[in-house]
Write a protein that holds these residues in place. Structure first.
Motif, short mmCIF file in Angstrom:
data_model
loop_
_atom_site.label_atom_id
_atom_site.label_comp_id
_atom_site.label_asym_id
_atom_site.label_seq_id
_atom_site.Cartn_x
_atom_site.Cartn_y
_atom_site.Cartn_z
N VAL A 186 0.87 -1.18 0.00
CA VAL A 186 0.00 0.00 0.00
C VAL A 186 0.91 1.22 0.00
N ASP A 187 0.72 2.05 -1.04
CA ASP A 187 1.61 3.20 -1.23
C ASP A 187 0.77 4.45 -1.46
N ARG A 188 1.43 5.60 -1.44
CA ARG A 188 0.69 6.85 -1.67
C ARG A 188 0.49 7.13 -3.15
N ARG A 189 1.23 6.38 -3.99
CA ARG A 189 1.05 6.57 -5.44
C ARG A 189 1.19 5.23 -6.16
N ASN A 190 1.01 5.27 -7.49
CA ASN A 190 1.13 4.09 -8.36
C ASN A 190 -0.03 3.10 -8.22
N ASN A 191 -1.21 3.60 -7.81
CA ASN A 191 -2.37 2.72 -7.66
C ASN A 191 -2.61 1.92 -8.94
N GLY A 192 -2.82 0.60 -8.78
CA GLY A 192 -3.15 -0.25 -9.93
C GLY A 192 -1.92 -0.76 -10.67
N LEU A 193 -0.76 -0.18 -10.37
CA LEU A 193 0.47 -0.68 -11.02
C LEU A 193 0.99 -1.88 -10.25
N ASN A 194 2.07 -2.45 -10.78
CA ASN A 194 2.75 -3.57 -10.13
C ASN A 194 4.14 -3.06 -9.74
N MET A 195 4.71 -3.65 -8.69
CA MET A 195 6.05 -3.18 -8.29
C MET A 195 7.07 -3.35 -9.42
#
Ligand SMILES: NC(=O)C1=CN([C@@H]2O[C@H](COP(=O)(O)OP(=O)(O)OC[C@H]3O[C@@H](n4cnc5c(N)ncnc54)[C@H](O)[C@@H]3O)[C@@H](O)[C@H]2O)C=CC1
Ligand SMILES: O=C(O)C1=N[C@H](C(=O)O)C[C@H](O)C1
Length: 264
Positions: free
Chosen positions: A33-42
């Motif tokens: 869970v991050d503040r950005r990159n929603n829906g992306l993959n690491m």
């Protein structure tokens, strides 16, 4: 297999926790869970290309979509508390290294964990050496009750004093009667010169580039002084404690505050 979600994966601690969870065969990193990159993959994030792990900005959405036993939170105090409440709602056990919680926060979160009969762990310091420093300080305080705590951290740190210094003072105050230290008539010529006060003990916070996490507890007695010191030179120093916390929280019911409660 323990399914884990990590909040704050791009931070100093989060990056190290991602590596540790990936390394340990008993753990499976299900999402971050991050503040950005929603829906992306690491895999799509620079520097994390070897990881096939989904990224969510919303924790509820994360828990709806992936199986999770333990949430590891390494963010900021406001976020950490919100994340814990969401984890409780989904029956997920939080392991929280984030510092800056108030006594009231801890009380409130303990009550919820107890009511839900769910394991939870807040550890102001995961480094085993720092936990020992706190325990040794409590032991020494029975005999040497004039105490000053000096904590030193990197200059990106948001909270002061550190969670470790506060927890150390709390543990000491379990065995020490409150008492004023220094000269009864002492006067600060510059505000803050004597540091913060906790039941008469003094806490001093140093913030400088180049530092990681360091704490000294100084005890004074007639004609003598005892100094106990711990240094974390890197964030890997915290990871054995994070691992232990993730394993232990699976068998807890209710909230445990401090790794000192499980390291004997
Ligand atoms: N318990 C322990 O042993 C230790 C605890 N800490 C504590 O852990 C926390 C994090 O420390 P660092 O990693 O050095 O800080 P940092 O600033 O490097 O990382 C914090 C991360 O949290 C992320 N974040 C903030 N709000 C978020 C949100 N709403 N959702 C998802 N991610 C969010 C930020 O983007 C950042 O990547 C601090 O409270 C610090 O005091 C730090 C070291 C050891
Ligand atoms: O922010 C940090 O870096 C650290 N925070 C924790 C604290 O506040 O005590 C633990 C450790 O000191 C590193």
């Amino acid at each position: 297999m323990i399914n884990i979600v990590i909040a704050g994966p791009r931070g100093n601690m989060g990056r190290e926790a991602v590596k540790m969870v990936e390394r340990e065969t008993e753990f499976k990193l299900q999402a971050v869970v991050d503040r950005r990159n929603n829906g992306l993959n690491m895999k799509d994030v620079e520097g994390m290309e070897e990881l096939d792990v989904p990224i969510f900005e919303d924790m509820s959405e994360c828990f709806q979509q992936v199986a999770c036993d333990v949430l590891v939170d390494l963010t900021s105090p406001e976020t950490g508390k919100k994340h814990m409440l969401t984890a409780f709602d989904y029956g997920v056990r939080p392991v929280v290294g984030t510092t800056g919680f108030t006594d009231d926060d801890i009380k409130e979160l303990s009550e919820i964990a107890k009511e839900k009969e769910l394991g939870a762990l807040i550890a102001p310091n995961f480094a085993i050496g720092a936990v020992l420093l706190m325990k040794f300080s409590q032991m020494a305080a029975k005999y040497l009750s004039d105490i000053e705590i000096i904590e030193q951290h990197h200059d990106r740190k948001l909270d002061a004093p550190s969670g470790t210094a506060v927890k150390t003072a709390q543990m000491i105050s379990d065995v020490r009667e409150p008492k004023k230290q220094g000269h009864p008539d002492e006067k600060e010529q510059l505000s803050g010169a004597r540091g913060a006060e906790y039941e008469g003990m003094r806490i001093h916070s140093v913030r400088l580039p180049g530092l990681v996490a360091h704490q000294e507890v100084i005890f004074g007695g007639e004609g003598q002084s005892l100094k106990l010191r711990h240094d974390s030179f890197n964030r890997a120093s915290f990871m054995p404690g994070v691992k232990l916390a993730c394993e232990t929280v699976m068998n807890l019911s209710g909230l445990v505050y401090g790794l000192d409660q499980i390291v004997d």
